[in-house]
Structures are given as C-alpha cells and as structure tokens.
Write an enzyme that holds these catalytic residues in place. Structure first.
Site, PDB file in Angstrom:
ATOM      1  N   TRP A 182      -4.880  52.351  58.342  1.00 35.89           N
ATOM      2  CA  TRP A 182      -6.137  52.155  57.624  1.00 35.89           C
ATOM      3  C   TRP A 182      -5.969  51.398  56.308  1.00 35.89           C
ATOM      4  CZ3 TRP A 182      -4.945  54.279  53.028  1.00 35.89           C
ATOM      5  CH2 TRP A 182      -3.942  55.253  53.028  1.00 35.89           C
ATOM      6  N   ASN A 183      -4.741  51.212  55.853  1.00 34.74           N
ATOM      7  CA  ASN A 183      -4.590  50.717  54.476  1.00 34.74           C
ATOM      8  C   ASN A 183      -4.832  49.214  54.342  1.00 34.74           C
ATOM      9  OD1 ASN A 183      -2.161  50.241  55.883  1.00 34.74           O
ATOM     10  ND2 ASN A 183      -1.025  50.109  53.973  1.00 34.74           N
ATOM     11  N   LYS A 206      -5.238  50.985  69.186  1.00 33.32           N
ATOM     12  CA  LYS A 206      -5.851  52.156  68.553  1.00 33.32           C
ATOM     13  C   LYS A 206      -5.805  51.918  67.048  1.00 33.32           C
ATOM     14  CE  LYS A 206      -4.385  56.535  67.131  1.00 33.32           C
ATOM     15  NZ  LYS A 206      -5.367  56.686  66.069  1.00 33.32           N
ATOM     16  N   ASP A 208      -6.759  52.876  63.191  1.00 32.82           N
ATOM     17  CA  ASP A 208      -7.105  54.142  62.554  1.00 32.82           C
ATOM     18  C   ASP A 208      -8.634  54.251  62.504  1.00 32.82           C
ATOM     19  OD1 ASP A 208      -5.557  56.291  60.628  1.00 32.82           O
ATOM     20  OD2 ASP A 208      -7.696  56.047  60.174  1.00 32.82           O
ATOM     21  N   GLY A 257       2.760  52.725  60.595  1.00 30.97           N
ATOM     22  CA  GLY A 257       2.316  54.000  60.051  1.00 30.97           C
ATOM     23  C   GLY A 257       3.479  54.695  59.367  1.00 30.97           C
ATOM     24  N   GLU A 279       6.822  49.624  62.016  1.00 29.50           N
ATOM     25  CA  GLU A 279       6.683  49.218  60.611  1.00 29.50           C
ATOM     26  C   GLU A 279       6.261  50.461  59.838  1.00 29.50           C
ATOM     27  OE1 GLU A 279       7.527  46.357  59.537  1.00 29.50           O
ATOM     28  OE2 GLU A 279       7.705  45.239  61.411  1.00 29.50           O
ATOM     29  N   CYS A 313       2.103  49.286  51.938  1.00 28.76           N
ATOM     30  CA  CYS A 313       3.465  49.666  52.334  1.00 28.76           C
ATOM     31  C   CYS A 313       4.526  48.979  51.486  1.00 28.76           C
ATOM     32  CB  CYS A 313       3.682  49.366  53.812  1.00 28.76           C
ATOM     33  SG  CYS A 313       3.380  47.644  54.229  1.00 28.76           S
ATOM     34  N   GLU A 411       7.557  58.917  49.366  1.00 27.94           N
ATOM     35  CA  GLU A 411       6.500  57.925  49.239  1.00 27.94           C
ATOM     36  C   GLU A 411       5.201  58.618  48.812  1.00 27.94           C
ATOM     37  OE1 GLU A 411       4.937  56.319  52.941  1.00 27.94           O
ATOM     38  OE2 GLU A 411       4.878  54.322  52.069  1.00 27.94           O
TER      39      GLU A 411
HETATM   40  P1  NAP Z   1       0.431  58.015  60.202  1.00 22.90           P
HETATM   41  O1  NAP Z   1      -0.009  59.373  59.860  1.00 22.90           O
HETATM   42  O2  NAP Z   1       1.759  57.842  60.820  1.00 22.90           O
HETATM   43  O3  NAP Z   1      -0.689  57.426  61.177  1.00 22.90           O
HETATM   44  C1  NAP Z   1      -0.700  56.089  61.570  1.00 22.90           C
HETATM   45  C2  NAP Z   1      -1.537  55.958  62.827  1.00 22.90           C
HETATM   46  O4  NAP Z   1      -0.805  56.488  63.912  1.00 22.90           O
HETATM   47  C3  NAP Z   1      -2.849  56.741  62.746  1.00 22.90           C
HETATM   48  O5  NAP Z   1      -3.896  55.931  63.227  1.00 22.90           O
HETATM   49  C4  NAP Z   1      -2.581  57.921  63.652  1.00 22.90           C
HETATM   50  O6  NAP Z   1      -3.753  58.378  64.267  1.00 22.90           O
HETATM   51  C5  NAP Z   1      -1.657  57.309  64.668  1.00 22.90           C
HETATM   52  N1  NAP Z   1      -0.859  58.267  65.428  1.00 22.90           N
HETATM   53  C6  NAP Z   1      -0.411  59.485  65.052  1.00 22.90           C
HETATM   54  N2  NAP Z   1       0.303  60.049  66.047  1.00 22.90           N
HETATM   55  C7  NAP Z   1       0.320  59.158  67.072  1.00 22.90           C
HETATM   56  C8  NAP Z   1       0.886  59.149  68.374  1.00 22.90           C
HETATM   57  N3  NAP Z   1       1.599  60.160  68.835  1.00 22.90           N
HETATM   58  N4  NAP Z   1       0.693  58.063  69.136  1.00 22.90           N
HETATM   59  C9  NAP Z   1      -0.026  57.021  68.709  1.00 22.90           C
HETATM   60  N5  NAP Z   1      -0.608  56.977  67.491  1.00 22.90           N
HETATM   61  C10 NAP Z   1      -0.432  58.027  66.673  1.00 22.90           C
HETATM   62  O7  NAP Z   1       0.379  57.059  58.945  1.00 22.90           O
HETATM   63  P2  NAP Z   1      -0.730  56.980  57.824  1.00 22.90           P
HETATM   64  O8  NAP Z   1      -0.437  57.999  56.806  1.00 22.90           O
HETATM   65  O9  NAP Z   1      -2.075  56.952  58.417  1.00 22.90           O
HETATM   66  O10 NAP Z   1      -0.417  55.514  57.223  1.00 22.90           O
HETATM   67  C11 NAP Z   1       0.277  55.351  56.050  1.00 22.90           C
HETATM   68  C12 NAP Z   1       1.745  55.086  56.318  1.00 22.90           C
HETATM   69  O11 NAP Z   1       1.857  53.846  56.970  1.00 22.90           O
HETATM   70  C13 NAP Z   1       2.555  54.971  55.048  1.00 22.90           C
HETATM   71  O12 NAP Z   1       3.771  55.660  55.199  1.00 22.90           O
HETATM   72  C14 NAP Z   1       2.803  53.490  54.923  1.00 22.90           C
HETATM   73  O13 NAP Z   1       3.962  53.171  54.204  1.00 22.90           O
HETATM   74  C15 NAP Z   1       2.885  53.084  56.350  1.00 22.90           C
HETATM   75  N6  NAP Z   1       2.607  51.643  56.514  1.00 22.90           N
HETATM   76  C16 NAP Z   1       3.648  50.820  56.792  1.00 22.90           C
HETATM   77  C17 NAP Z   1       3.429  49.453  56.901  1.00 22.90           C
HETATM   78  C18 NAP Z   1       4.564  48.498  57.198  1.00 22.90           C
HETATM   79  O14 NAP Z   1       4.301  47.334  57.483  1.00 22.90           O
HETATM   80  N7  NAP Z   1       5.809  48.932  57.135  1.00 22.90           N
HETATM   81  C19 NAP Z   1       2.148  48.947  56.731  1.00 22.90           C
HETATM   82  C20 NAP Z   1       1.114  49.819  56.440  1.00 22.90           C
HETATM   83  C21 NAP Z   1       1.355  51.181  56.343  1.00 22.90           C
HETATM   84  P3  NAP Z   1      -4.449  59.758  63.824  1.00 22.90           P
HETATM   85  O15 NAP Z   1      -4.220  59.919  62.353  1.00 22.90           O
HETATM   86  O16 NAP Z   1      -5.859  59.574  64.169  1.00 22.90           O
HETATM   87  O17 NAP Z   1      -3.803  60.833  64.611  1.00 22.90           O
END
Ligand code: NAP
Length: 542
Positions: A182-183, A206, A208, A257, A279, A313, A411
């Site tokens: 979502w970010n 999928k 967010d 994520g 990522e 991120c 983080e």
């Molecule tokens: P998250 O809790 O891991 O969730 C990311 C997405 O994954 C959500 O849409 C979530 O859906 C989904 N998800 C969860 N379990 C899953 C599964 N078993 N199978 C498929 N999808 C699943 O991360 P967040 O807190 O929303 O996002 C922030 C994180 O993303 C931070 O740590 C940030 O650093 C990282 N990020 C990294 C990058 C990069 O390029 N390295 C870029 C942007 C963000 P639900 O929540 O609906 O379950």
C-alpha cells in the site's frame, strides 16, 4: 451482503467523530462515484461476495467498497489468465511495446486522477504521489524500448567451435502472481507488473486492499491502451484467505512487503519449486562523511527520511555522522525538519502527509515511546498530530538511541530517524552494516571517488552518493533489490524482466559431436580432444 469486518484492512479506524480541529479536506472532485464504481467492477469476485470498506487516511471517512475474492475466484482468474496468456505470448513484442507506450502516455495525461487517488488512499503528499507517476513513466518507457533486446534470441558460444550452433531463448513463465503493498500504490502495483507483461506473461495481482483503487486505475488504463482484459486481473482479499490460492496457481511469485511475510512466501514457493522475487523491508543507513557539504547533506537527509511520511522501503531511518561535523549537521537537519509543513491537501503545498493505516500510527508512536522511555532524546517532532487528521505524526529526529530500543534495529516504516556519530570510516561502515537488512543506503561527501568507494563497502542492494534513494531507484537500467533480510531477486534492468522468463538453450550439433567417429578408437579420440582443449586455451578462447 454486509461488510465483512474480518477483511477490513490494517486495523480499525477510530470510530465516532473525527478529532476536533481536523482540517483535512473531503475527497477531490475527480474521484466520482462513477469512477470508483468502474474501478471496483474490475475486481475478480462473485457479484454477491462479502465486501470490504477502505477509509481515507486524511479523515478516516469511508472511501471505497470492494467485493472480496474467495479462493475459487482466484482459481477462476488464473484459469482465464492461462488461456489469455497463450495468445498474449504470441503477440509480437512490437505490439506489446505499442500498448505499453500508449499506457505511458495515458498515465502522464491523466496524472491528476492518479495523484488524487493515491493521496486519498495512502494519505501521502502530492509531491510524493507525483514521484510515482514519474517512476511509472520511466519503467514503462524503459521496458517498452528494451524488452526486444532483453528477450530476443541470443547466439551463444557452442560446445564445439563452428560445429555447434547454440541459441539462448527466453520463454514467459506463464501466469505470474503479483502481491503489491500500500505504500507506493502506483509504483509497486504497476512497476513490477509491466515487466512481467512485456515478457509475455499474464498477471493475477493482489494489491493491498487499502490502495486497491490506484492499482485498479492503473490496470484500467492498460486495458484502454489495448491490453486484453484477461491478461491482467486483480483479486482482493487478505493473504490469510487467498494467499494459498495465489501461490498454488502461480508460475512465479512477485512479492513486495514485509520480511516476515516474504519468508513465508519463499518457503511456500520452495515447496512448489517456483521462482519468487521478494522485495522486503529495510533499516536503511545514511553516512555523512567528514568532508560533506553540511547544508546539502542536511537537505538530503530530510528528503531521505520523510517521503510518504517515512513509509518508503528505501527511506532512511539511521543517520551516521562524522564526529567532527555532527553538531553542525544536527543543527541544520533539525532546523529543516522543524520547518516542514505537515498536513492534508490535494495540491503541492504540503511537505509531509499522513500515515496510511491505524496500525502504522500505532507502530510509529510505539517505537517513539519505547525509545523515549529508555533514554532517547527527541530533537524534533515526537508526537502524533490528531489536530490535522486521525493518522498524522510529526517528522521525528531522535538521538541517544541505544541497542535495546526497538527503533535501534527494527524497521519503523514511519517518519522517525535516529542520529548517531562515528569516529572513522571503518566504524561508519560497520555501523551501517550492523543490521540483518540490506536494502538501500546513502553516502554524503564532496569527494565522489571516496563516496563511491565507501558505497561499495555498504551491505545494501542500492547505495546512493549525494542522493537519498532516487538516483539508484531511477537508474532503471541497473538492478534494484535487497541483500540479507531485505529480499531475494531484483527489479529493474535486465534482471527485472528476465526473472519472469524461463531460459532455454537450443544447441544444434552439425557434422561431428563429442563421440568418436566410427573409424577412430576412443583412445585416439581422447588424445585428439585433449590436444584441441590445449590449443583452445593457448588461443585465449573462452
Ligand atoms: P506485509 O504485512 O508483508 O503485507 C504485504 C502484502 O502481502 C499485503 O497486501 C498482505 O495482505 C499480503 N500478504 C500477507 N500474507 C500473504 C500471503 N500468505 N500470501 C500472499 N499475500 C500475503 O507488509 P506491509 O506491512 O503491508 O508492507 C510494508 C512492508 O513492505 C515494509 O516492511 C516495507 O519495507 C516493505 N516494502 C518493501 C519494498 C521493497 O521494494 N523492498 C517496497 C515497499 C514496501 P493482507 O495484509 O491483506 O493480508
């Protein structure tokens, strides 16, 4: 059907009236009910599915109402995608390129709609949202213009010079699952999908739920540009509900994520023996060397730490400053941070926007409270700002942060940065490398060669010299991704598209192979081949 509260994304908003003094504006005029209805209609879900409502971070007001996809809807989307992918893979790259360049033009032309959507769903400033438009312009132009080069057949050195004609081919994986956060709702939803599509894959995504409108808007524009609809589809739902269906049907998984979810995805992909690109999170460091231009470094730190309220991120959460310039740097950085304009506005007049979800606000306030209770000093900010809207938090600069405080090595993913000093460059590099993450870093100096040398010692997939993150991120021809707990695989550049392909080597052997001809004994043949190997080495052949 009633709203399914179990699927309400990312924590409950405060109920009842919004805080007194909230000055946040209502939704912009461009986000008409007709637009929202058109976009939500694209979700692959049954007409009578359970529903989920998102809220606008600026005010907490309901924003959009989505049908929620069940695992069967995900399976059906994959089945349609699988059929569509065959003719998409047979579509000449020149035609795919035309569609992508049309999409590029549409995104630029309709950017105001995209900016409104991103701000409404994510709470970021217009400037931060505009960077996503720029990013998608860069990514779509790059892959439109380079896909043929990356994907086209390549002659490779054959096993036996002149006699083996060897070609490397690249086939699409099939149907790629993209899970996007979502970010950065436009960059993350479209950026990784574009490369998968250009490589001839179909995509089931999928996004967010919180920022699904922006993702759907992007997909809608791609349809308008000419992409057949079943080639890119979207499903909505919690990972706990449809994550398995995505994984079980995918030929490749592109996930962005958190590290925790990334580990789960990696393990599931391993069981299925499909590839995955992950990522993940970071705890990015910025090093200010003793010869840095202090004013520029302070301005650079502001740009590094607070874009999208720190929900980026690659943004910086740890600042390491040479002892000799620490006081001057901190004074310049803190005074700039205190001058930042925080607020909600659908124009370019604001510097720092809102956090996106109640759970983000909880994390940020929790990290700051934990640090302060254990002895950290707040140099700027430090508090939530309910007077501006339910999820605002001040850009916050901490010092006296020590191991044992959560913010030290976890983080935050918010507008909070800790400042430390160091004695020499070895110590700065060691401190920068002291977490398990390795996503992005930044080095500031007047001496470019010195900066690049220090950069090469930092354990991070991208390192910027005299820039926060945009230099490396925007260098689209070069790979971007994380080391260590920050991920596996890369986006951008050749790696960012080749990962969505299966490499195939076709070798055509002419005249004579490795087996001895009929009238030559195996021993004589072994001697001849040994001689040939020696000649090839002496001739400098590869
Ligand atoms: P998250 O809790 O891991 O969730 C990311 C997405 O994954 C959500 O849409 C979530 O859906 C989904 N998800 C969860 N379990 C899953 C599964 N078993 N199978 C498929 N999808 C699943 O991360 P967040 O807190 O929303 O996002 C922030 C994180 O993303 C931070 O740590 C940030 O650093 C990282 N990020 C990294 C990058 C990069 O390029 N390295 C870029 C942007 C963000 P639900 O929540 O609906 O379950």
């Amino acid at each position: 059907m009633a709203t399914d509260h179990a699927t309400r994304p990312n924590g409950a908003f405060p109920t009842g009236d919004f805080p007194a003094g909230t000055r946040a504006p209502g939704l912009p005029a461009s986000l008409t009910p007709a637009l929202i209805e058109r976009l939500t209609a694209h979700v692959s879900a049954a007409p009578d599915a359970a529903r989920v409502t998102t809220n606008a971070p600026y005010t907490g007001a309901p924003l959009a109402d989505f049908r929620v996809s069940a695992p069967e809807d995900v399976e059906a989307a994959f089945a349609r995608a699988r059929v569509a992918q065959m003719s998409w893979a047979a579509t000449p790259i020149a035609e795919r390129k035309r569609i992508l360049l049309r999409y590029h033009d549409l995104v630029l032309a309709r950017q105001d709609e995209a900016l409104d959507l991103m701000q409404a769903e994510n709470g970021k400033t217009r400037r931060d949202a505009f960077l996503e438009v720029v990013d998608i312009g860069i990514v779509s132009r790059y892959y439109a213009r380079t896909a043929a080069r990356h994907l086209g057949p390549k002659r490779r050195r054959g096993a036996i010079p002149l006699l083996t004609h060897t070609t490397e081919l690249r086939h699409p994986k099939g149907v790629v699952a993209v899970v996007s956060p979502w970010n950065y709702p436009l960059s993350m939803a479209a950026g990784d999908t574009i490369a998968a599509l250009m490589a001839g894959n179909a995509v089931v995504q999928k996004p967010d739920t919180q920022t699904a409108l922006t993702a759907l808007w992007s997909m809608d524009l791609m349809y308008e540009a000419g992409l057949p609809e079943d080639v890119w589809q979207m499903v909505i739902g919690r990972g706990s509900s449809i994550g398995d269906a995505l994984m079980d049907n995918a030929d490749y998984m592109m996930f962005t994520g958190s590290t925790a979810t990334g580990r789960r995805i990696a393990s599931d992909a391993g069981k299925r023996l499909i590839g995955a690109s992950l990522e993940l999170g970071g705890k990015n460091a910025m090093i200010v060397l003793d010869d840095a231009d202090i004013e520029k470094a302070a301005e650079g730190a502001v740009n590094a730490c607070f874009p999208s309220a720190g929900q980026l991120c690659v943004s910086v959460e740890r600042l390491y400053v040479a002892e000799s310039v620490r006081d001057a740097f901190v004074a310049a950085f803190v005074s700039r941070t205190k001058r930042l304009r925080i607020g909600a506005a659908y124009d370019y007049g604001v510097d720092v926007g809102s956090l996106t979800t109640p759970s983000q606000l909880e994390t940020v306030t929790g990290h700051v409270a934990d640090a302060v209770s254990k002895g950290a000093t707040v140099l700027a900010g430090g508090a939530a700002r309910p007077d501006l809207g339910p999820l605002f938090h001040e850009p916050t600069v901490l010092t006296d942060v020590t191991p044992g405080m959560t913010v030290y090595d976890h983080e935050t993913f918010g507008p909070v940065v800790s400042v430390y000093s160091y004695r020499d460059v070895d110590e700065a590099v060691a401190l920068a490398n002291s977490t398990s993450y390795g996503l992005n870093a930044s080095v500031w100096t007047r001496d470019g060669a010195r900066g690049r040398a220090v950069a090469a010692r930092v354990h991070a997939g991208t390192v910027n010299v005299n820039e926060a993150f945009a230099a490396a991120w925007g260098s689209i021809d070069a790979p971007m991704g994380g080391m260590g707990d920050s991920g596996l695989g890369r986006r951008h550049g050749a790696e960012g598209i080749l990962k969505y392909t299966e490499a195939q080597t076709v070798a055509h052997q002419r005249l004579q192979g490795f087996h001895p001809p009929a009238r030559i004994s195996p021993a004589t043949w072994a001697g001849l081949l040994t001689g040939a190997l020696k000649v090839m080495k002496a001739a400098g052949l590869r």
